[in-house]
Scaffold this motif. Sequence first.
Motif, PDB file in Angstrom:
ATOM      1  N   PHE A   1       0.806  -1.215   0.000  1.00 24.01           N
ATOM      2  CA  PHE A   1       0.000   0.000   0.000  1.00 24.01           C
ATOM      3  C   PHE A   1       0.844   1.271   0.000  1.00 24.01           C
ATOM      4  CE2 PHE A   1      -2.319  -3.321   2.360  1.00 24.01           C
ATOM      5  CZ  PHE A   1      -3.384  -3.481   1.481  1.00 24.01           C
ATOM      6  N   SER A   2       0.255   2.313  -0.564  1.00 20.99           N
ATOM      7  CA  SER A   2       0.866   3.645  -0.501  1.00 20.99           C
ATOM      8  C   SER A   2      -0.014   4.523   0.391  1.00 20.99           C
ATOM      9  CB  SER A   2       0.976   4.266  -1.901  1.00 20.99           C
ATOM     10  OG  SER A   2      -0.253   4.841  -2.287  1.00 20.99           O
ATOM     11  N   ILE A   3       0.465   5.677   0.719  1.00 18.09           N
ATOM     12  CA  ILE A   3      -0.291   6.597   1.564  1.00 18.09           C
ATOM     13  C   ILE A   3      -1.625   6.977   0.902  1.00 18.09           C
ATOM     14  CG2 ILE A   3       0.737   8.742   0.705  1.00 18.09           C
ATOM     15  CD1 ILE A   3      -0.020   7.895   4.389  1.00 18.09           C
ATOM     16  N   TYR A   4      -1.705   6.886  -0.415  1.00 14.13           N
ATOM     17  CA  TYR A   4      -2.939   7.219  -1.137  1.00 14.13           C
ATOM     18  C   TYR A   4      -3.995   6.115  -1.022  1.00 14.13           C
ATOM     19  CZ  TYR A   4      -0.106  10.980  -2.911  1.00 14.13           C
ATOM     20  OH  TYR A   4       0.692  12.087  -2.993  1.00 14.13           O
ATOM     21  N   ASP A   5      -3.638   4.976  -0.460  1.00 18.83           N
ATOM     22  CA  ASP A   5      -4.593   3.890  -0.221  1.00 18.83           C
ATOM     23  C   ASP A   5      -5.253   3.987   1.158  1.00 18.83           C
ATOM     24  OD1 ASP A   5      -4.053   2.513  -2.692  1.00 18.83           O
ATOM     25  OD2 ASP A   5      -2.181   1.792  -1.790  1.00 18.83           O
ATOM     26  N   VAL A   6      -4.675   4.767   2.042  1.00 14.27           N
ATOM     27  CA  VAL A   6      -5.155   4.844   3.424  1.00 14.27           C
ATOM     28  C   VAL A   6      -6.479   5.601   3.485  1.00 14.27           C
ATOM     29  CG1 VAL A   6      -4.649   5.715   5.753  1.00 14.27           C
ATOM     30  CG2 VAL A   6      -2.822   4.700   4.356  1.00 14.27           C
ATOM     31  N   VAL A   7      -7.448   5.009   4.181  1.00 16.57           N
ATOM     32  CA  VAL A   7      -8.736   5.672   4.414  1.00 16.57           C
ATOM     33  C   VAL A   7      -8.886   5.904   5.916  1.00 16.57           C
ATOM     34  CG1 VAL A   7      -9.878   4.745   2.363  1.00 16.57           C
ATOM     35  CG2 VAL A   7     -10.034   3.491   4.524  1.00 16.57           C
ATOM     36  N   ILE A   8      -9.543   7.005   6.236  1.00 17.78           N
ATOM     37  CA  ILE A   8      -9.804   7.362   7.631  1.00 17.78           C
ATOM     38  C   ILE A   8     -11.322   7.462   7.771  1.00 17.78           C
ATOM     39  CG2 ILE A   8      -9.489   9.115   9.420  1.00 17.78           C
ATOM     40  CD1 ILE A   8      -6.846   7.863   8.754  1.00 17.78           C
ATOM     41  N   PRO A   9     -11.896   6.810   8.778  1.00 20.80           N
ATOM     42  CA  PRO A   9     -13.348   6.890   8.945  1.00 20.80           C
ATOM     43  C   PRO A   9     -13.773   8.146   9.695  1.00 20.80           C
ATOM     44  CG  PRO A   9     -12.427   5.386  10.565  1.00 20.80           C
ATOM     45  CD  PRO A   9     -11.282   5.851   9.710  1.00 20.80           C
ATOM     46  N   SER A  10     -14.960   8.643   9.339  1.00 18.76           N
ATOM     47  CA  SER A  10     -15.600   9.612  10.228  1.00 18.76           C
ATOM     48  C   SER A  10     -16.268   8.765  11.309  1.00 18.76           C
ATOM     49  CB  SER A  10     -16.605  10.479   9.472  1.00 18.76           C
ATOM     50  OG  SER A  10     -17.603   9.697   8.879  1.00 18.76           O
TER      51      SER A  10
ATOM     52  N   TYR B   1     -16.080   6.330   5.193  1.00 16.52           N
ATOM     53  CA  TYR B   1     -14.637   6.333   4.972  1.00 16.52           C
ATOM     54  C   TYR B   1     -14.280   7.361   3.909  1.00 16.52           C
ATOM     55  CZ  TYR B   1     -15.017   1.817   7.274  1.00 16.52           C
ATOM     56  OH  TYR B   1     -15.283   0.813   8.166  1.00 16.52           O
ATOM     57  N   ARG B   2     -13.175   8.054   4.131  1.00 15.44           N
ATOM     58  CA  ARG B   2     -12.630   8.980   3.143  1.00 15.44           C
ATOM     59  C   ARG B   2     -11.129   8.738   3.034  1.00 15.44           C
ATOM     60  NH1 ARG B   2     -14.368  14.651   5.395  1.00 15.44           N
ATOM     61  NH2 ARG B   2     -12.757  15.319   3.973  1.00 15.44           N
ATOM     62  N   LYS B   3     -10.630   8.858   1.830  1.00 17.72           N
ATOM     63  CA  LYS B   3      -9.180   8.728   1.642  1.00 17.72           C
ATOM     64  C   LYS B   3      -8.486   9.836   2.418  1.00 17.72           C
ATOM     65  CE  LYS B   3      -8.759   6.093  -2.448  1.00 17.72           C
ATOM     66  NZ  LYS B   3      -7.689   5.156  -2.538  1.00 17.72           N
ATOM     67  N   MET B   4      -7.376   9.481   3.053  1.00 19.76           N
ATOM     68  CA  MET B   4      -6.644  10.464   3.840  1.00 19.76           C
ATOM     69  C   MET B   4      -5.990  11.503   2.926  1.00 19.76           C
ATOM     70  SD  MET B   4      -3.859   9.957   6.864  1.00 19.76           S
ATOM     71  CE  MET B   4      -2.594   9.173   5.897  1.00 19.76           C
ATOM     72  N   LEU B   5      -5.409  11.058   1.832  1.00 21.62           N
ATOM     73  CA  LEU B   5      -4.784  11.951   0.856  1.00 21.62           C
ATOM     74  C   LEU B   5      -5.276  11.590  -0.539  1.00 21.62           C
ATOM     75  CD1 LEU B   5      -1.076  11.964   2.079  1.00 21.62           C
ATOM     76  CD2 LEU B   5      -2.773  13.745   2.415  1.00 21.62           C
ATOM     77  N   VAL B   6      -5.485  12.595  -1.348  1.00 19.48           N
ATOM     78  CA  VAL B   6      -5.963  12.381  -2.710  1.00 19.48           C
ATOM     79  C   VAL B   6      -5.098  13.206  -3.658  1.00 19.48           C
ATOM     80  CG1 VAL B   6      -7.903  12.702  -4.282  1.00 19.48           C
ATOM     81  CG2 VAL B   6      -8.325  12.019  -1.932  1.00 19.48           C
ATOM     82  N   LYS B   7      -4.687  12.600  -4.747  1.00 17.72           N
ATOM     83  CA  LYS B   7      -3.963  13.334  -5.782  1.00 17.72           C
ATOM     84  C   LYS B   7      -4.983  13.980  -6.707  1.00 17.72           C
ATOM     85  CE  LYS B   7       0.164  10.492  -6.274  1.00 17.72           C
ATOM     86  NZ  LYS B   7       0.943   9.662  -7.180  1.00 17.72           N
TER      87      LYS B   7
END
Length: 188
Positions: A57-66, A107-113
Amino acid sequence: MYVHSYQSYIWNTVVSRRLGQHGLNVISGDLVHKSSSQQSSTDMQVEHVTESNIQEFSIYDVVIPSPGYDIKYPLYKDWYRELLSEDGLDIEVLRHKVKDYSLPGAYRKMLVKPCHVSWECLTYDHAHTQLLLSDHDKLEGRNLECQLDGKLTALRLELSLPTSTYATMALRDILKRDTSANYQSLLN
């Protein structure tokens, strides 16, 4: 609406803390999508990153839940518990008989390009000069009045982002400016 704003506040606080403590590294305990299929943020299947799969995984795969009652939390669930308890809320009691107050979470991605990124510097002389055409202006066939040697400079940035992502933080990082309401009020 206020309930969802509160969830966003908690999400932003957790993301800031996560990035502050661990930077742009994927860590054991983060959450990621189980599959690459496009699912809604509430139906998404997630899994914890482990030491055995962390390289996938890369940092762009990480999701953070509300915060919510119907989501899986990352291994730093205590951060949510702490933030909610500061406001007198219990992370285990987010389901409510009144639907508007019930929080399933998402869930939302933590970082998005961003994609389709373009930019240009514009020069102009007056603070009220129009620097961008509205859709209506374009339909009317209007053009911008450009100057090659204006005394003021603006950056015009265009980009596309997926749903539920916002350019505010990208602009803060690009411009190295404070985007808080307090700072912005001082500019007027």
